[in-house]
Design a protein around this motif. Structure first.
Motif, PDB file in Angstrom:
ATOM      1  N   GLU A 136       0.818  -1.210   0.000  1.00 33.33           N
ATOM      2  CA  GLU A 136       0.000   0.000   0.000  1.00 33.33           C
ATOM      3  C   GLU A 136       0.855   1.265   0.000  1.00 33.33           C
ATOM      4  OE1 GLU A 136      -3.081   2.583  -0.222  1.00 33.33           O
ATOM      5  OE2 GLU A 136      -3.141   0.430  -0.564  1.00 33.33           O
ATOM      6  N   GLY A 137       2.029   1.229   0.629  1.00 35.81           N
ATOM      7  CA  GLY A 137       2.892   2.408   0.686  1.00 35.81           C
ATOM      8  C   GLY A 137       3.308   2.887  -0.692  1.00 35.81           C
ATOM      9  N   THR A 138       3.863   1.968  -1.495  1.00 35.40           N
ATOM     10  CA  THR A 138       4.284   2.338  -2.847  1.00 35.40           C
ATOM     11  C   THR A 138       3.068   2.618  -3.723  1.00 35.40           C
ATOM     12  OG1 THR A 138       6.231   0.921  -2.586  1.00 35.40           O
ATOM     13  CG2 THR A 138       5.726   1.668  -4.815  1.00 35.40           C
ATOM     14  N   ASN A 139       2.015   1.823  -3.541  1.00 36.85           N
ATOM     15  CA  ASN A 139       0.810   1.987  -4.345  1.00 36.85           C
ATOM     16  C   ASN A 139       0.217   3.381  -4.142  1.00 36.85           C
ATOM     17  OD1 ASN A 139      -2.226   1.616  -4.966  1.00 36.85           O
ATOM     18  ND2 ASN A 139      -1.270  -0.224  -5.814  1.00 36.85           N
ATOM     19  N   SER A 140       0.124   3.807  -2.915  1.00 39.36           N
ATOM     20  CA  SER A 140      -0.428   5.123  -2.600  1.00 39.36           C
ATOM     21  C   SER A 140       0.442   6.237  -3.180  1.00 39.36           C
ATOM     22  CB  SER A 140      -0.536   5.277  -1.081  1.00 39.36           C
ATOM     23  OG  SER A 140      -0.945   6.564  -0.743  1.00 39.36           O
ATOM     24  N   GLN A 141       1.752   6.063  -3.064  1.00 44.21           N
ATOM     25  CA  GLN A 141       2.694   7.044  -3.602  1.00 44.21           C
ATOM     26  C   GLN A 141       2.498   7.198  -5.111  1.00 44.21           C
ATOM     27  OE1 GLN A 141       6.743   5.894  -2.809  1.00 44.21           O
ATOM     28  NE2 GLN A 141       7.584   7.841  -3.445  1.00 44.21           N
ATOM     29  N   MET A 142       2.412   6.088  -5.826  1.00 40.22           N
ATOM     30  CA  MET A 142       2.246   6.136  -7.280  1.00 40.22           C
ATOM     31  C   MET A 142       0.899   6.737  -7.654  1.00 40.22           C
ATOM     32  SD  MET A 142       5.108   5.110  -8.441  1.00 40.22           S
ATOM     33  CE  MET A 142       5.926   5.674  -6.931  1.00 40.22           C
ATOM     34  N   SER A 143      -0.136   6.371  -6.909  1.00 38.83           N
ATOM     35  CA  SER A 143      -1.470   6.906  -7.176  1.00 38.83           C
ATOM     36  C   SER A 143      -1.496   8.424  -7.020  1.00 38.83           C
ATOM     37  CB  SER A 143      -2.481   6.249  -6.231  1.00 38.83           C
ATOM     38  OG  SER A 143      -3.774   6.719  -6.490  1.00 38.83           O
ATOM     39  N   ASP A 144      -0.847   8.926  -5.972  1.00 39.53           N
ATOM     40  CA  ASP A 144      -0.771  10.377  -5.770  1.00 39.53           C
ATOM     41  C   ASP A 144      -0.033  11.063  -6.917  1.00 39.53           C
ATOM     42  OD1 ASP A 144      -2.132  10.064  -3.373  1.00 39.53           O
ATOM     43  OD2 ASP A 144      -0.350  10.344  -2.114  1.00 39.53           O
ATOM     44  N   TYR A 145       1.073  10.463  -7.355  1.00 38.71           N
ATOM     45  CA  TYR A 145       1.841  11.038  -8.464  1.00 38.71           C
ATOM     46  C   TYR A 145       0.988  11.094  -9.732  1.00 38.71           C
ATOM     47  CZ  TYR A 145       6.235  10.358  -5.792  1.00 38.71           C
ATOM     48  OH  TYR A 145       7.243  10.382  -4.863  1.00 38.71           O
ATOM     49  N   ILE A 146       0.291  10.009 -10.010  1.00 42.54           N
ATOM     50  CA  ILE A 146      -0.529   9.937 -11.228  1.00 42.54           C
ATOM     51  C   ILE A 146      -1.596  11.026 -11.225  1.00 42.54           C
ATOM     52  CG2 ILE A 146      -2.245   8.533 -12.452  1.00 42.54           C
ATOM     53  CD1 ILE A 146      -0.481   6.063 -11.635  1.00 42.54           C
ATOM     54  N   THR A 147      -2.288  11.175 -10.106  1.00 45.51           N
ATOM     55  CA  THR A 147      -3.339  12.184 -10.009  1.00 45.51           C
ATOM     56  C   THR A 147      -2.785  13.580 -10.305  1.00 45.51           C
ATOM     57  OG1 THR A 147      -4.542  10.862  -8.382  1.00 45.51           O
ATOM     58  CG2 THR A 147      -5.058  13.218  -8.467  1.00 45.51           C
ATOM     59  N   GLU A 148      -1.668  13.904  -9.702  1.00 44.96           N
ATOM     60  CA  GLU A 148      -1.034  15.213  -9.906  1.00 44.96           C
ATOM     61  C   GLU A 148      -0.572  15.389 -11.357  1.00 44.96           C
ATOM     62  OE1 GLU A 148       3.232  17.162  -8.790  1.00 44.96           O
ATOM     63  OE2 GLU A 148       2.234  16.069  -7.180  1.00 44.96           O
ATOM     64  N   GLN A 149       0.036  14.363 -11.904  1.00 45.07           N
ATOM     65  CA  GLN A 149       0.642  14.480 -13.233  1.00 45.07           C
ATOM     66  C   GLN A 149      -0.388  14.484 -14.360  1.00 45.07           C
ATOM     67  OE1 GLN A 149       3.373  11.274 -12.776  1.00 45.07           O
ATOM     68  NE2 GLN A 149       4.869  12.553 -11.722  1.00 45.07           N
TER      69      GLN A 149
END
Length: 158
Positions: A132-145
């Motif tokens: 979940e840690g990496t998954n959440s990080q990637m999800s946040d990046y995707i939303t912003e980008q």
């Protein structure tokens, strides 16, 4: 991968995720340097619009570079740190077009495509691993980008 069992993940999953994160780190690092080059060298009537926008972007990229490296360490692996290594694995290539605003924005959009694709791959891998840690990080990046892509495309009139 000494941290794996402590954070509740399998060592094999941590290794696979860390390798993909190192690929992402390499691409972010080249993306960052290309953006700095455009920021430093942009010329013409787009200068006052793009110069600060490129600075905003490279500041965001350098934070993500640090966060990705720290996530790799959290998973018990070692982040790559040499540009020579980055250039061997990165899909994003060094840009020579750093003075033309339109070409720089097109390069930025191309770079976003690469990192978004890698981050989506990581979503699949980390979801299956329960990371979940990496998954959440990637999800946040995707939303912003995705929003950044919309803005840069709008700048180009697309």
């Amino acid at each position: 991968m000494k941290n794996a069992s402590i954070i509740g993940l399998k060592e094999t999953d941590c290794k696979k995720i860390s390798e993909k994160l190192n690929d992402l780190l390499a691409n972010y690092s080249v993306f960052y340097q290309n953006t700095r080059g455009s920021h430093w060298n942009i010329k013409g009537d787009q200068f006052f619009t793009l110069h600060p926008k490129f600075e905003e972007l490279y500041n965001s990229l350098v934070l993500k570079i640090d966060e990705i490296a720290e996530r790799i360490l959290t998973l018990g692996a070692t982040p790559a740190h040499n540009y020579s290594d980055y250039l061997k694995v990165a899909t994003i290539k060094e840009s020579k077009e750093v003075t033309d605003g339109t070409k720089s924005v097109e390069q930025i959009l191309s770079s976003f495509k690469v990192v978004l694709d890698l981050q989506r791959e990581l979503l699949d891998i980390t979801d299956a691993a329960g990371d979940e840690g990496t998954n959440s990080q990637m999800s946040d990046y995707i939303t912003e980008q995705e929003k950044e892509v919309w803005m840069y495309n709008s700048y180009l009139g697309k």
